[in-house]
Write a protein that holds these residues in place. Structure first.
Motif, mmCIF file in Angstrom:
data_model
loop_
_atom_site.group_PDB
_atom_site.id
_atom_site.type_symbol
_atom_site.label_atom_id
_atom_site.label_comp_id
_atom_site.label_asym_id
_atom_site.label_seq_id
_atom_site.Cartn_x
_atom_site.Cartn_y
_atom_site.Cartn_z
ATOM 1 N N MET A 122 0.834 -1.219 0.000
ATOM 2 C CA MET A 122 0.000 0.000 0.000
ATOM 3 C C MET A 122 0.858 1.255 0.000
ATOM 4 S SD MET A 122 -3.006 -0.938 -0.252
ATOM 5 C CE MET A 122 -3.912 0.565 0.101
ATOM 6 N N LEU A 123 2.098 1.113 0.378
ATOM 7 C CA LEU A 123 3.004 2.267 0.404
ATOM 8 C C LEU A 123 2.460 3.399 1.266
ATOM 9 C CD1 LEU A 123 4.144 2.314 -3.307
ATOM 10 C CD2 LEU A 123 5.273 1.316 -1.345
ATOM 11 N N LEU A 124 1.970 3.019 2.452
ATOM 12 C CA LEU A 124 1.513 4.037 3.394
ATOM 13 C C LEU A 124 2.721 4.673 4.068
ATOM 14 C CD1 LEU A 124 -1.375 2.103 5.189
ATOM 15 C CD2 LEU A 124 -1.501 3.540 3.165
ATOM 16 N N GLU A 125 2.487 5.865 4.591
ATOM 17 C CA GLU A 125 3.489 6.410 5.496
ATOM 18 C C GLU A 125 3.465 5.554 6.766
ATOM 19 O OE1 GLU A 125 3.979 11.071 5.097
ATOM 20 O OE2 GLU A 125 1.910 10.496 5.459
ATOM 21 N N GLN A 126 4.467 5.727 7.591
ATOM 22 C CA GLN A 126 4.492 4.973 8.844
ATOM 23 C C GLN A 126 3.246 5.295 9.645
ATOM 24 O OE1 GLN A 126 7.491 4.085 11.315
ATOM 25 N NE2 GLN A 126 8.458 2.950 9.649
ATOM 26 N N VAL A 127 2.559 4.257 10.086
ATOM 27 C CA VAL A 127 1.337 4.483 10.835
ATOM 28 C C VAL A 127 1.188 3.365 11.860
ATOM 29 C CG1 VAL A 127 -0.095 3.250 9.128
ATOM 30 C CG2 VAL A 127 -1.145 4.976 10.574
ATOM 31 N N GLU A 128 0.659 3.735 13.014
ATOM 32 C CA GLU A 128 0.448 2.738 14.055
ATOM 33 C C GLU A 128 -0.951 2.149 13.872
ATOM 34 O OE1 GLU A 128 0.535 2.873 18.822
ATOM 35 O OE2 GLU A 128 1.724 4.438 17.824
ATOM 36 N N TYR A 129 -1.128 0.927 14.303
ATOM 37 C CA TYR A 129 -2.420 0.258 14.131
ATOM 38 C C TYR A 129 -2.831 -0.351 15.462
ATOM 39 C CZ TYR A 129 -5.589 -3.552 12.705
ATOM 40 O OH TYR A 129 -6.641 -4.411 12.587
ATOM 41 N N VAL A 130 -4.050 -0.052 15.901
ATOM 42 C CA VAL A 130 -4.552 -0.707 17.111
ATOM 43 C C VAL A 130 -5.925 -1.290 16.842
ATOM 44 C CG1 VAL A 130 -3.256 0.698 18.754
ATOM 45 C CG2 VAL A 130 -5.516 1.470 18.001
ATOM 46 N N ARG A 131 -6.215 -2.356 17.574
ATOM 47 C CA ARG A 131 -7.517 -2.991 17.404
ATOM 48 C C ARG A 131 -8.169 -3.124 18.773
ATOM 49 N NH1 ARG A 131 -8.964 -7.384 12.988
ATOM 50 N NH2 ARG A 131 -11.131 -7.660 13.561
ATOM 51 N N PRO A 132 -8.911 -2.083 19.167
ATOM 52 C CA PRO A 132 -9.529 -2.119 20.496
ATOM 53 C C PRO A 132 -10.554 -3.255 20.588
ATOM 54 C CG PRO A 132 -10.345 -0.260 19.212
ATOM 55 C CD PRO A 132 -9.216 -0.854 18.430
ATOM 56 N N GLN A 133 -10.753 -3.736 21.826
ATOM 57 C CA GLN A 133 -11.655 -4.862 22.052
ATOM 58 C C GLN A 133 -13.076 -4.417 22.393
ATOM 59 O OE1 GLN A 133 -10.542 -8.044 21.389
ATOM 60 N NE2 GLN A 133 -8.823 -6.800 20.665
ATOM 61 N N SER A 134 -13.225 -3.128 22.681
ATOM 62 C CA SER A 134 -14.567 -2.651 23.025
ATOM 63 C C SER A 134 -14.741 -1.228 22.509
ATOM 64 C CB SER A 134 -14.750 -2.644 24.545
ATOM 65 O OG SER A 134 -13.896 -1.641 25.103
ATOM 66 N N LEU A 135 -16.005 -0.820 22.436
ATOM 67 C CA LEU A 135 -16.297 0.541 21.993
ATOM 68 C C LEU A 135 -15.675 1.546 22.955
ATOM 69 C CD1 LEU A 135 -17.734 2.565 20.173
ATOM 70 C CD2 LEU A 135 -19.840 2.170 21.470
ATOM 71 N N ASP A 136 -15.763 1.252 24.238
ATOM 72 C CA ASP A 136 -15.198 2.184 25.218
ATOM 73 C C ASP A 136 -13.710 2.354 25.015
ATOM 74 O OD1 ASP A 136 -17.605 2.747 26.328
ATOM 75 O OD2 ASP A 136 -17.447 1.244 27.932
ATOM 76 N N GLU A 137 -13.060 1.235 24.741
ATOM 77 C CA GLU A 137 -11.603 1.304 24.530
ATOM 78 C C GLU A 137 -11.298 2.132 23.279
ATOM 79 O OE1 GLU A 137 -9.715 -2.537 24.100
ATOM 80 O OE2 GLU A 137 -7.795 -1.588 23.621
ATOM 81 N N ALA A 138 -12.096 1.941 22.234
ATOM 82 C CA ALA A 138 -11.889 2.712 20.998
ATOM 83 C C ALA A 138 -12.078 4.192 21.275
ATOM 84 C CB ALA A 138 -12.859 2.240 19.924
ATOM 85 N N LEU A 139 -13.125 4.528 22.033
ATOM 86 C CA LEU A 139 -13.401 5.939 22.324
ATOM 87 C C LEU A 139 -12.277 6.541 23.168
ATOM 88 C CD1 LEU A 139 -17.243 5.670 23.044
ATOM 89 C CD2 LEU A 139 -16.138 6.608 20.989
ATOM 90 N N GLU A 140 -11.727 5.713 24.036
ATOM 91 C CA GLU A 140 -10.625 6.162 24.886
ATOM 92 C C GLU A 140 -9.410 6.528 24.023
ATOM 93 O OE1 GLU A 140 -11.201 6.411 28.100
ATOM 94 O OE2 GLU A 140 -9.178 7.190 28.524
ATOM 95 N N ILE A 141 -9.107 5.652 23.093
ATOM 96 C CA ILE A 141 -7.947 5.910 22.223
ATOM 97 C C ILE A 141 -8.188 7.160 21.377
ATOM 98 C CG2 ILE A 141 -6.560 4.993 20.315
ATOM 99 C CD1 ILE A 141 -7.380 2.150 21.348
ATOM 100 N N LEU A 142 -9.412 7.260 20.828
ATOM 101 C CA LEU A 142 -9.722 8.409 19.977
ATOM 102 C C LEU A 142 -9.679 9.707 20.774
ATOM 103 C CD1 LEU A 142 -12.627 6.835 17.883
ATOM 104 C CD2 LEU A 142 -10.382 7.526 17.007
ATOM 105 N N ALA A 143 -10.060 9.617 22.058
ATOM 106 C CA ALA A 143 -10.065 10.824 22.893
ATOM 107 C C ALA A 143 -8.654 11.274 23.229
ATOM 108 C CB ALA A 143 -10.848 10.552 24.181
ATOM 109 N N ASN A 144 -7.753 10.302 23.354
ATOM 110 C CA ASN A 144 -6.411 10.629 23.838
ATOM 111 C C ASN A 144 -5.433 11.020 22.751
ATOM 112 O OD1 ASN A 144 -7.100 10.209 26.473
ATOM 113 N ND2 ASN A 144 -6.633 8.016 26.385
ATOM 114 N N ASP A 145 -5.775 10.774 21.502
ATOM 115 C CA ASP A 145 -4.798 10.995 20.443
ATOM 116 C C ASP A 145 -5.453 11.711 19.269
ATOM 117 O OD1 ASP A 145 -2.894 10.839 18.486
ATOM 118 O OD2 ASP A 145 -2.334 8.753 18.922
ATOM 119 N N ASP A 146 -5.097 12.967 19.030
ATOM 120 C CA ASP A 146 -5.758 13.679 17.912
ATOM 121 C C ASP A 146 -5.298 13.127 16.571
ATOM 122 O OD1 ASP A 146 -5.113 15.246 20.055
ATOM 123 O OD2 ASP A 146 -4.046 16.743 18.834
ATOM 124 N N GLY A 147 -4.215 12.371 16.563
ATOM 125 C CA GLY A 147 -3.755 11.786 15.301
ATOM 126 C C GLY A 147 -4.396 10.446 15.017
ATOM 127 N N ALA A 148 -5.338 10.029 15.883
ATOM 128 C CA ALA A 148 -5.965 8.717 15.681
ATOM 129 C C ALA A 148 -7.172 8.855 14.761
ATOM 130 C CB ALA A 148 -6.402 8.140 17.024
#
Lengths: 833, 300
Positions: free
Chosen positions: B1-27
């Motif tokens: 895909m020739l993406l730029e360097q990017v981190e990948y996470v796979r949260p296990q719950s909606l709350d966890e996803a919202l937590e990550i999205l809240a803490n990182d504006d680059g997410a």
């Protein structure tokens, strides 16, 4: 799309040749087992990424590679100036001056000349790093005004792409046959068209360009694994530039995911990769990105025709044509200006035009270089001829079918010599047209068209496209462009080998891209050697180490059935001769008594006296003590044959000669529906009748017809490559450039006529490119839908907005067409319509 | 895909996803990836962390709401919309629009949430959702809110989503009786991006003779799906006839400035907007009369 096929004409055959059989290569190709260029690699390779100009025309002020080189994983960066310093000469020029002064190097030097021009190339440990590093090569540009109009480019006041050439005109010549002035003075009518424009598009191979190149500094050998479709042309152009002799090149191709001529255009990239590899001391692998392909891999020729005049007699006989042509080659002359002569393979199209004058100018502009594209250069001219025939019929109130039939070269005229000395070998155009009209149910559609009348918001249009696919070039035609060129004739090489255990191998110098060479070559060899196609292994692609090549080797210009299979036939016959000789010795029989069947040589009429191929191979390879020296010297079971078509060098002054060996014909009929409210065009019915002489594998032929039909329909309705005034490509990705897919392309009813060529070893003609028949047929159908007195279809690309404009033309707006009618050979009042 | 360097996470719950999205504006949330990965591949935007929400159960599935509408999880794919009996039964045209998005491979992966949140003006689903009065259900670590579809799309690649907020589902209310939806697009080829499109919904009176309520939504005419209030006002109370619809749609897009590009001029697109609007309304009327909530011919 659903495919229907008319019954195959011609008698049933006991041979493998002539049979429709599934392709040997398809099993691996559809199961992901193909070997494409990106599947290959070399030890220690780095990944290359080209730094490309965002400007169409600019001076390169400076290039700073520092930030890129500072990145971890970056092996090397090569700039244009550095590359030039490593070169012995610019790329070989086909053109004489001034075109030869328009020099090109592996990377841009001093200036960039189109959006996408490569200024540097990065080598790094991963593709991602290479791409990131390319973004950190800092190039300072000083933009210059862009030249984007192929006609204006020739004006002396237009900015120059190459100051050293002093002009943007790369080549100019007048092709003048018969006496067109006389014809225009004596015709009953003269039909004049102001302007016709054939647009830019590409064939979008599924696989983009790619190459892995290693410049071995120890041996001096340059290995090139690529999907380049005409390898020895690349070797001939690149070698003298980077200082590599032919015997130090090793070009290899494997499976190729479509090429269409476009893959003749990337020799500069191969040269740049070789130099990059030399600099970095490791192989360089490059796999082109789609947007990179759209920007820089090469587009098809764009051509504008001006001041067209057509002398016509009142019975509809068209005497000839006169026009000025401006071909827009883009920024560099890749393979050009060969297009400036290649069109003349089909000067009169399918018709008996006697008097033709084309004043031909090829220019450079700040656009992507053009490269051969399926139907290369003939398609543009054939479109002109078909538009002319169609407009003549409409303007003079004649039937478009009858005008074609009246002017077609007739079956009894073959071999037919055109005004410029080309020999049309065989054909039956009137019958092809009748068959196509029948397959498209034109009578029923005419009735529907009448029923529909006006006021429904829908219009039906029926159009014909009659074309030629001229195949097996006489490269001597290049001398009409430049008499100094050392080229003429054509040819292809093949090896046929009986291997150690009696297996049969064939390899040849072609670079199949979907044409099924492994199958058809096996069919031909199987017939000669008395085996089945399954018993014949045909090597995939081109390999210089096989020695089965000549200077013309490759797959292009509709010639495999003639030159490729001609070479296979010759090699297989030589091998057969050796097998027979060995068998006669082994079986103590006369050579005339030996027959080959099922992989065994036997004495006719005596079942007991037979020897399998493995036994013969054993005699030569591993058990040869005591064999007569004369037999051993004649029978090494490795047979090389070069097929050379019969050609003479053309007359470069008169611009005459036999420029191609065969002329396959295609007659297409298209029925469309136009939505008046939107300009949308829907293809209601489509028929294609192909006559390519004797068919080796009708199924393969039909597949080629489908492909050419799909590409042509898509080019006429969806696909166009346009530049804005600043030279920015407006369709750099599939987001903007809608490639026709199976969802767009209608069912195609295919019909076949076989008019064997008298000039080829097997009666076959090259085919596959087609002559752009769908473009002609769709334009003609649109013209039919617009009706008498309506707008003239003057563009080869008609997207919805343009069709809408054509349908809703302001009454009284200029139509760009005029008919001057004379009576008794004396000029009458001009009856301007 | 020739993406730029990017981190990948796979949260296990909606709350966890919202937590990550809240803490990182680059997410950025990654669902089907049919739009976002293209954006990243072309390096039009860059993202630090891809938050893979595609397997979160809270974002999956289509359910019938108490009032007869639909609740569609943000990660429901186009193919699921197309094949959902629930969708086809109550909002036939929504399934039909999904059925014509690009090709089958894309429909297997692309999601309704992704289609809406990218807010690409060429995207298929936003105009039909606006026409159907859909409501976007948003969640963040700090709470939840509902935004009407008509207010959700803010501009090119811009929506009402605040940083840290995630679209979790879309509520499509039940259509009133004797209603139907229509959808008409003009595109260069079968699976090409639309040049202009319109979605419509109408509700007819008991006699099927008069339009009592309507939505006319234009897409790719402005940056976001746009209701044409004037056309709606002309339709409401009008006869459900060809002439009346034609008259009501004659002024559609007047004063708007659609783009000019190689596929057509602004003027051409404005003209086409009228044609598409009329065709969408005609379809909607036919569907309302047919009694199958949007089930007339049409689609992409």
């Amino acid at each position: 799309m659903t495919i229907t096929s008319a019954p195959v004409t011609g008698e049933a055959t006991k041979t493998w040749s002539g049979r429709s059989m599934p392709r040997k290569e398809d099993g691996r190709l559809v199961q992901g087992q193909g070997a494409f260029v990106d599947d290959g690699g070399m030890h220690g390779q780095g990944y290359a990424w080209f730094v490309r100009s965002p400007y169409a025309h600019a001076r390169i002020v400076s290039i700073d590679c520092g930030p890129a080189l500072a990145m971890e994983g970056v092996y090397a960066v090569l700039t244009g100036e550095e590359a030039k310093a490593m070169c012995e000469a610019p790329f070989f020029a086909i053109a004489p001056p001034p075109g030869s002064l328009m020099q090109e190097w592996p990377l841009a030097v001093g200036k960039v000349r189109y959006q996408g021009d490569a200024v540097a190339v990065v080598l790094a440990d991963t593709r991602e790093t290479a791409r990131d590093a390319a973004e950190r090569v800092v190039v300072d540009y000083e933009p210059l005004p862009a030249v984007t109009d192929g006609v204006a480019a020739a004006e002396p006041t237009t900015p120059l792409l190459y100051d050293e050439a002093g002009t943007n005109v790369a080549w100019h010549g007048v092709y003048d046959y018969g006496d067109v002035d006389w014809a225009l003075e004596n015709a009953d009518h003269v039909v004049k068209l102001d302007r016709l424009h054939f647009h830019r598009f590409t064939s979008s191979p599924l696989e983009c360009n790619g190459a892995v190149v290693n410049f071995n500094r120890g041996t001096g050998v340059v290995d090139v694994l690529s999907n380049y479709q005409m390898p020895m042309f690349a070797a001939m152009v690149v070698g003298p530039t980077i200082g590599v002799p032919m015997n130090k090149f090793n070009f290899v191709t494997k499976d190729i995911g479509g090429a269409f001529g476009i893959k003749i255009g990337f020799y500069p990239q191969i040269a740049a990769l070789a130099l990059l590899s030399k600099k970095a001391g490791r192989p360089a692998k490059w796999t082109e990105f789609r947007t990179e392909h759209m920007l820089s891999a090469g587009h098809g020729n764009e051509r504008t025709f001006l001041d067209i005049e057509v002398p016509v007699m009142s019975d509809g006989t068209i005497l000839g044509l006169k026009a000025r042509a401006f071909d827009d080659a883009g920024a560099y002359l890749h393979y050009e200006p060969l297009g400036a002569v290649i069109w003349s393979q089909v000067v009169p199209g399918c018709y008996k035009l006697k008097h033709v004058r084309v004043d031909y100018t090829e220019v450079v502009t700040n656009k992507c270089p053009v490269v051969p594209n399926r139907g290369y250069s003939r398609m543009q001219h054939l479109w002109l001829v078909e538009r002319i025939v169609d407009v003549v019929a409409h303007e003079l109130g004649l039937d478009a079918v009858e005008v074609r039939k009246r002017n077609y070269v007739q079956p009894e005229d073959y071999p037919y010599e055109t005004p410029n000395g080309c020999i049309y070998d065989s054909g039956d155009l009137p019958r092809s047209l009748d068959l196509a009209l029948e397959l498209a149910h034109v009578d029923e559609w005419r009735a529907r068209q009448r029923e529909l009348g006006t006021g429904s918001g829908r219009r039906i249009g029926i159009g014909i496209g009659s074309t030629l696919d001229s195949g097996t070039n006489n490269f001597g035609q290049s001398r009409i462009i430049n008499p100094e060129l050392p080229f003429s004739g054509n040819g292809e090489a093949a090896f046929a080998k009986l291997d150690l255990f009696g297996e049969i191998n064939v390899n040849l110098g072609t670079t199949p891209q979907g044409q099924g060479h492994e199958t058809t070559a096996a069919q031909v060899a199987a017939d000669i050697l008395g085996v089945t196609p399954e018993d014949v292994t045909v090597s995939t692609g081109f390999n210089q180490a096989n020695n089965s090549y000549v200077g013309f080797s490759g797959t292009y210009a509709s010639q495999f059935a003639v030159s490729g299979l001609g070479a296979v036939m010759g090699a297989a016959q030589k091998l057969r001769h050796q097998i027979v000789k060995l068998a006669a010795f082994a079986l103590q029989a006369e050579e005339e008594e030996i027959e080959l069947e099922g992989g065994t040589a036997r004495v006719r009429g005596d079942e007991e006296r037979a020897i399998p191929f493995i036994g013969l191979a054993n005699m030569v390879y591993t058990n040869n003590a005591g064999l007569p020296a004369s037999l051993l010297s004649e029978c090494d079971l490795n047979a090389r044959y070069v097929y050379v078509p019969p050609f003479e060098v053309p007359d470069t002054v008169a611009k005459t000669g036999n420029l191609t060996l065969t002329y396959a014909s295609q007659v297409h009929v298209c029925v469309i529906e136009v939505d008046e409210e939107t300009g949308e065009v829907k293809v209601l019915e489509y028929a294609a009748v192909d006559d390519c002489g004797k068919r080796i594998n009708p199924l393969v032929v039909e597949g080629q017809v489908h492909g050419a039909t799909g590409l042509g329909i898509a080019a006429s309705l969806y696909e166009s490559l346009d530049y804005d005034e600043s030279g920015q490509l407006q369709e750099p990705s599939f987001y903007e450039y809608h490639v026709g897919t199976a969802m767009d392309i209608p069912d195609v009813a295919c019909g076949d006529i076989e008019s064997p060529s008298p000039f080829t070893p097997n009666g076959a003609k090259g085919m596959g490119e087609g002559g752009g028949a769908p473009l002609h047929a769709v334009c003609a159908a649109l013209q039919d839908a617009l009706g008498g007195g309506g707008a003239v279809v003057s563009e080869s690309h008609n997207h919805w907005a343009r069709v809408y404009e054509l349908v809703h033309r302001e009454p009284g707006a200029p139509r760009g067409v005029e008919v001057i009618t004379r009576s008794g050979g004396l000029a009458n009042d001009a009856a301007s319509l | 895909m020739l993406l730029e360097q990017v981190e990948y996470v796979r949260p296990q719950s909606l709350d966890e996803a919202l937590e990550i999205l809240a803490n990182d504006d680059g997410a950025a949330p990654l669902a089907g990836g049919q739009s976002l990965t293209n954006v990243l591949k072309n390096r039009v935007a860059s993202v630090d962390v891809l938050v893979d929400i595609s397997a979160l159960g809270d974002l999956a599935g289509i359910t019938r709401t108490a009032d007869g509408g639909l609740s569609i999880g943000a990660c429901v794919t186009y193919d699921e919309l197309d094949r959902s009996a629930e969708v086809r039964q109550s909002h036939w045209m929504l399934g039909e629009v999904a059925a014509h998005i690009e090709d089958q491979q894309i429909r297997n992966k692309g999601t309704i949430g992704g289609n809406c949140c990218l807010s690409d003006p060429t995207n298929n689903l936003p105009p039909i959702l606006v026409a159907l009065d859909a409501v976007m259900e948003l969640r963040s670590r700090s709470g939840r809110r509902s935004v009407e579809a008509a207010d959700f799309f803010k501009g090119y690649f811009a929506t009402a989503l605040e940083p840290g907020e995630l679209l979790v589902s879309i509520t499509v209310p039940q259509m009133p009786e004797r209603s139907g939806a229509g959808y008409a697009s003009l595109a260069v080829g079968a699976d090409a991006k639309a040049m202009v499109r319109a979605a419509a919904r109408v509700t007819l009176d008991r006699d099927h003779a008069t339009i009592v309520d309507s939505r006319v939504v234009l897409a790719r005419v402005a940056h976001v799906p746009t209701r044409d209030a004037e056309a709606e006002a002309r339709l409401n109370g009008a006869d459900a006839t060809d002439d009346a619809v034609r008259a009501a749609c004659a002024g559609v897009a007047d004063g708007m400035q659609p783009i000019t590009d190689v596929h057509g001029s602004s003027e051409y697109r404005r003209q086409m907007a009228k044609v598409m609007a009329r065709r969408a309304v005609d379809q909607a009327i036919a569907a309302a009369r047919g009694g199958r909530n949007g089930s007339s011919a049409g689609g992409n």
